[in-house]
Design a protein around this motif. Structure first.
Motif, PDB file in Angstrom:
ATOM      1  N   VAL A   1       0.841  -1.198   0.000  1.00 37.00           N
ATOM      2  CA  VAL A   1       0.000   0.000   0.000  1.00 37.00           C
ATOM      3  C   VAL A   1       0.876   1.247   0.000  1.00 37.00           C
ATOM      4  CG1 VAL A   1      -1.885  -1.177   1.218  1.00 37.00           C
ATOM      5  CG2 VAL A   1      -0.183   0.100   2.545  1.00 37.00           C
ATOM      6  N   GLY A   2       0.366   2.293  -0.637  1.00 32.85           N
ATOM      7  CA  GLY A   2       1.046   3.580  -0.632  1.00 32.85           C
ATOM      8  C   GLY A   2       0.157   4.631   0.009  1.00 32.85           C
ATOM      9  N   LEU A   3       0.756   5.506   0.809  1.00 30.60           N
ATOM     10  CA  LEU A   3       0.032   6.615   1.426  1.00 30.60           C
ATOM     11  C   LEU A   3       0.632   7.912   0.881  1.00 30.60           C
ATOM     12  CD1 LEU A   3      -2.148   7.266   3.603  1.00 30.60           C
ATOM     13  CD2 LEU A   3      -0.281   7.422   5.260  1.00 30.60           C
ATOM     14  N   ASN A   4      -0.178   8.654   0.148  1.00 31.51           N
ATOM     15  CA  ASN A   4       0.283   9.894  -0.472  1.00 31.51           C
ATOM     16  C   ASN A   4       0.581  10.940   0.603  1.00 31.51           C
ATOM     17  OD1 ASN A   4       0.625  12.213  -2.096  1.00 31.51           O
ATOM     18  ND2 ASN A   4      -1.575  12.573  -2.207  1.00 31.51           N
ATOM     19  N   TYR A   5       1.849  11.397   0.670  1.00 28.05           N
ATOM     20  CA  TYR A   5       2.166  12.397   1.693  1.00 28.05           C
ATOM     21  C   TYR A   5       2.492  13.771   1.100  1.00 28.05           C
ATOM     22  CZ  TYR A   5       7.316  11.591   1.124  1.00 28.05           C
ATOM     23  OH  TYR A   5       8.612  11.489   0.662  1.00 28.05           O
ATOM     24  N   TYR A   6       2.133  13.952  -0.172  1.00 21.06           N
ATOM     25  CA  TYR A   6       2.338  15.274  -0.772  1.00 21.06           C
ATOM     26  C   TYR A   6       1.251  16.233  -0.280  1.00 21.06           C
ATOM     27  CZ  TYR A   6       2.677  19.121  -4.017  1.00 21.06           C
ATOM     28  OH  TYR A   6       2.808  20.383  -4.539  1.00 21.06           O
TER      29      TYR A   6
ATOM     30  N   ASN B   1      14.161   5.892  -4.939  1.00 23.19           N
ATOM     31  CA  ASN B   1      12.794   6.022  -4.420  1.00 23.19           C
ATOM     32  C   ASN B   1      11.792   5.317  -5.324  1.00 23.19           C
ATOM     33  OD1 ASN B   1      12.964   7.897  -2.043  1.00 23.19           O
ATOM     34  ND2 ASN B   1      13.996   9.153  -3.562  1.00 23.19           N
ATOM     35  N   LEU B   2      10.689   4.867  -4.755  1.00 25.62           N
ATOM     36  CA  LEU B   2       9.623   4.278  -5.555  1.00 25.62           C
ATOM     37  C   LEU B   2       8.824   5.413  -6.210  1.00 25.62           C
ATOM     38  CD1 LEU B   2       8.267   1.266  -5.865  1.00 25.62           C
ATOM     39  CD2 LEU B   2       6.365   2.472  -4.795  1.00 25.62           C
ATOM     40  N   ILE B   3       8.599   5.305  -7.505  1.00 25.12           N
ATOM     41  CA  ILE B   3       7.902   6.353  -8.256  1.00 25.12           C
ATOM     42  C   ILE B   3       6.627   5.780  -8.869  1.00 25.12           C
ATOM     43  CG2 ILE B   3       8.079   8.064 -10.116  1.00 25.12           C
ATOM     44  CD1 ILE B   3      11.145   7.876  -9.857  1.00 25.12           C
ATOM     45  N   ASN B   4       5.541   6.508  -8.680  1.00 23.02           N
ATOM     46  CA  ASN B   4       4.240   6.131  -9.229  1.00 23.02           C
ATOM     47  C   ASN B   4       3.843   7.163 -10.284  1.00 23.02           C
ATOM     48  OD1 ASN B   4       1.089   6.814  -8.877  1.00 23.02           O
ATOM     49  ND2 ASN B   4       1.358   4.621  -8.564  1.00 23.02           N
ATOM     50  N   ARG B   5       3.204   6.728 -11.363  1.00 21.59           N
ATOM     51  CA  ARG B   5       2.835   7.637 -12.471  1.00 21.59           C
ATOM     52  C   ARG B   5       2.043   8.856 -11.998  1.00 21.59           C
ATOM     53  NH1 ARG B   5       1.985   6.062 -17.976  1.00 21.59           N
ATOM     54  NH2 ARG B   5       2.797   4.019 -18.500  1.00 21.59           N
ATOM     55  N   GLU B   6       1.054   8.631 -11.134  1.00 25.16           N
ATOM     56  CA  GLU B   6       0.166   9.728 -10.709  1.00 25.16           C
ATOM     57  C   GLU B   6       0.676  10.459  -9.464  1.00 25.16           C
ATOM     58  OE1 GLU B   6      -1.418   6.604 -11.444  1.00 25.16           O
ATOM     59  OE2 GLU B   6      -1.708   7.415 -13.471  1.00 25.16           O
ATOM     60  N   ARG B   7       1.312   9.726  -8.569  1.00 23.79           N
ATOM     61  CA  ARG B   7       1.697  10.286  -7.261  1.00 23.79           C
ATOM     62  C   ARG B   7       3.130  10.790  -7.218  1.00 23.79           C
ATOM     63  NH1 ARG B   7      -3.085  10.914  -4.803  1.00 23.79           N
ATOM     64  NH2 ARG B   7      -4.251   8.998  -4.399  1.00 23.79           N
ATOM     65  N   GLY B   8       3.916  10.458  -8.259  1.00 25.33           N
ATOM     66  CA  GLY B   8       5.343  10.741  -8.155  1.00 25.33           C
ATOM     67  C   GLY B   8       5.948   9.855  -7.082  1.00 25.33           C
TER      68      GLY B   8
ATOM     69  N   LEU C   1       0.129  17.407  -8.838  1.00 24.11           N
ATOM     70  CA  LEU C   1      -0.045  16.296  -7.906  1.00 24.11           C
ATOM     71  C   LEU C   1      -1.225  16.553  -6.988  1.00 24.11           C
ATOM     72  CD1 LEU C   1       3.708  15.891  -6.918  1.00 24.11           C
ATOM     73  CD2 LEU C   1       2.400  14.274  -8.298  1.00 24.11           C
ATOM     74  N   GLN C   2      -1.907  15.490  -6.599  1.00 20.71           N
ATOM     75  CA  GLN C   2      -3.036  15.623  -5.691  1.00 20.71           C
ATOM     76  C   GLN C   2      -2.512  15.858  -4.270  1.00 20.71           C
ATOM     77  OE1 GLN C   2      -5.736  12.282  -5.712  1.00 20.71           O
ATOM     78  NE2 GLN C   2      -6.828  13.020  -3.915  1.00 20.71           N
ATOM     79  N   SER C   3      -2.949  16.957  -3.673  1.00 18.33           N
ATOM     80  CA  SER C   3      -2.529  17.285  -2.309  1.00 18.33           C
ATOM     81  C   SER C   3      -3.343  16.450  -1.322  1.00 18.33           C
ATOM     82  CB  SER C   3      -2.745  18.778  -2.054  1.00 18.33           C
ATOM     83  OG  SER C   3      -2.328  19.119  -0.753  1.00 18.33           O
ATOM     84  N   SER C   4      -2.656  15.820  -0.378  1.00 16.18           N
ATOM     85  CA  SER C   4      -3.346  14.969   0.594  1.00 16.18           C
ATOM     86  C   SER C   4      -4.225  15.802   1.529  1.00 16.18           C
ATOM     87  CB  SER C   4      -2.334  14.188   1.424  1.00 16.18           C
ATOM     88  OG  SER C   4      -3.005  13.487   2.450  1.00 16.18           O
TER      89      SER C   4
END
Length: 315
Positions: free
Chosen positions: A79-84, A157-164, A256-259
C-alpha cells in the motif's frame, strides 16, 4: 476457496485498503520470482560496498527472506500513502523533509494495516497476517514494485505515475494465496536529473545511493557530535532529511493531488523553522514539538548540531 472467491476477496481487500486512505494498492505473490532475486542481489552488492554506513539493520538477513517475517506467507498487499501536501515553507526557513511534516507515518500506516488485517481475519477466520512498515526488515520498495505500485527510480525512491515519489509504503503479509498484480515497469528512461542534483554526489550511479554521502543519512542517522565538513558545506538549509533528488524528478513536477488526510498535514513550526529561535528551545520544548512525530528519531542535541551546521554551512 474457489478461484472466483480468491479474486473477489482480493478485490474487496484492496477496496478496504483504499477506504483506509491507501492509494495505490497492489498484490504480489510469495515467492515472487526473478525480479525479487535481482533486487536481493543488488542489496547484497550495496551492503558489500559499505553504502549502508552505520545502518546495521539493513543487513538483517530477514530482509532477504520474507518467509521469516510470517511463516507460511503466500501473498503480500503493498500500500502507498500519499504524503504530498501543497504547502510552502516560510521565506528563509530551514528545510525538513516532507515525510516528517505530519504525524509519525509508522504509527499511521501500522494502525491502518492492523485494521485491514483484522478485517481479513473476519472474512477468513484463522488466516495468518502481519503488518509491516519500513521499520520491519523487508525490502519494502522492491515488494511495492513487484505489486505494481510503481518502479524504483534512479534516486532509489519508488515512483508512481500519478503520485510521483511522495509515497509512504506499508505491507500486509498473509498466508492466503491471492491473485498477484503485474509488476511495475521502469519509466525513468534516459532521465538522470537526480544524479547531478545531489549536492554531495550520493547517487554514485543510477539506482545506487551511498548513505555515507547522503544529507538525509547524516542529518537523521549520524550520531557523531559534529557533521563532516563535506556535508556541512553542502546542507543548503536542510536540517532533517533531504528531498532534493525527489524535488527535481519530472514525475514530481506534474500536477499532484494534495493529501487531505488529517494525519499528514504539516505542523506549522516545521514550515517556519529558524535557526536562531530553535537553538533556544529546551529539550522539553523539542519533546512537545515532536510528540507523535517520525522526527523524534532526531534527539534535541542532533537538532542543535544540524542547526549550527546549517548556519556555518552558509557562513
Amino acid at each position: 476457496m474457489t478461484l472466483h472467491a480468491h479474486h473477489d476477496l482480493a478485490l474487496r481487500l484492496k477496496q478496504q485498503a483504499q477506504q483506509l486512505g491507501f492509494d495505490p494498492v497492489g498484490l504480489a505473490a510469495v515467492p515472487a520470482g526473478e525480479r525479487l532475486e535481482l533486487r536481493t542481489a543488488a542489496l547484497e552488492r550495496w551492503l558489500a560496498a559499505g553504502y549502508q554506513a552505520d545502518m546495521a539493520w539493513m543487513a538483517d538477513p530477514r530482509r532477504r527472506a520474507v518467509e521469516q517475517l510470517l511463516p507460511g506467507v503466500r501473498s503480500l498487499l503493498a500500500v502507498g500513502l500519499n504524503y504530498y501536501v501543497e504547502a510552502d515553507r516560510a521565506p528563509g526557513a530551514l528545510k525538513v523533509a516532507r515525510y516528517g511534516w505530519g504525524r509519525d507515518y509508522h504509527r499511521v500506516i501500522d494502525g491502518r494495516l492492523r485494521q485491514l488485517g483484522r478485517w481479513l481475519e473476519q472474512q477468513v477466520p484463522g488466516v495468518g497476517w502481519r503488518a509491516c512498515v519500513d521499520s520491519a526488515p523487508l525490502m519494502d520498495k522492491a515488494w511495492a514494485e513487484q505489486a505494481g505500485l510503481g518502479w524504483i527510480g534512479k534516486n532509489g525512491n519508488l515512483i508512481n505515475r500519478e503520485r510521483g515519489s511522495w509515497l509512504l509504503l506499508g505491507h500486509l503479509l498473509t498466508t492466503l494465496e491471492l491473485p498477484a498484480d503485474a509488476a511495475a515497469t521502469t519509466l525513468c528512461g534516459s532521465c538522470s536529473r537526480c544524479l547531478p542534483a545531489c549536492p554531495t554526489g550520493a547517487i554514485t550511479e543510477p539506482f545506487v545511493v551511498d548513505s555515507r554521502r547522503c544529507l538525509a543519512f547524516h542529518t537523521i542517522e549520524n550520531r557523531d557530535p559534529e557533521l563532516p565538513q563535506a556535508i556541512t558545506s553542502k546542507l543548503e538549509g536542510w536540517v532533517a532529511g533531504c528531498d532534493i533528488c525527489q524535488d527535481v524528478c519530472p514525475w514530481n513536477q506534474q500536477p499532484l493531488q494534495s493529501s487531505e488526510d488529517a494525519d499528514l498535514q504539516p505542523r506549522p513550526w516545521l514550515l517556519n523553522l529558524q535557526a536562531e529561535e530553535a537553538l533556544g528551545w529546551s529539550d522539553a520544548d523539542w519533546d512537545t514539538k515532536l510528540r507523535a512525530s517520525a522526527l523524534r528519531r532526531l534527539k534535541p542535541w542532533m537538532w542543535r548540531r544540524n542547526l549550527r551546521a546549517s548556519r556555518s554551512g552558509t557562513a
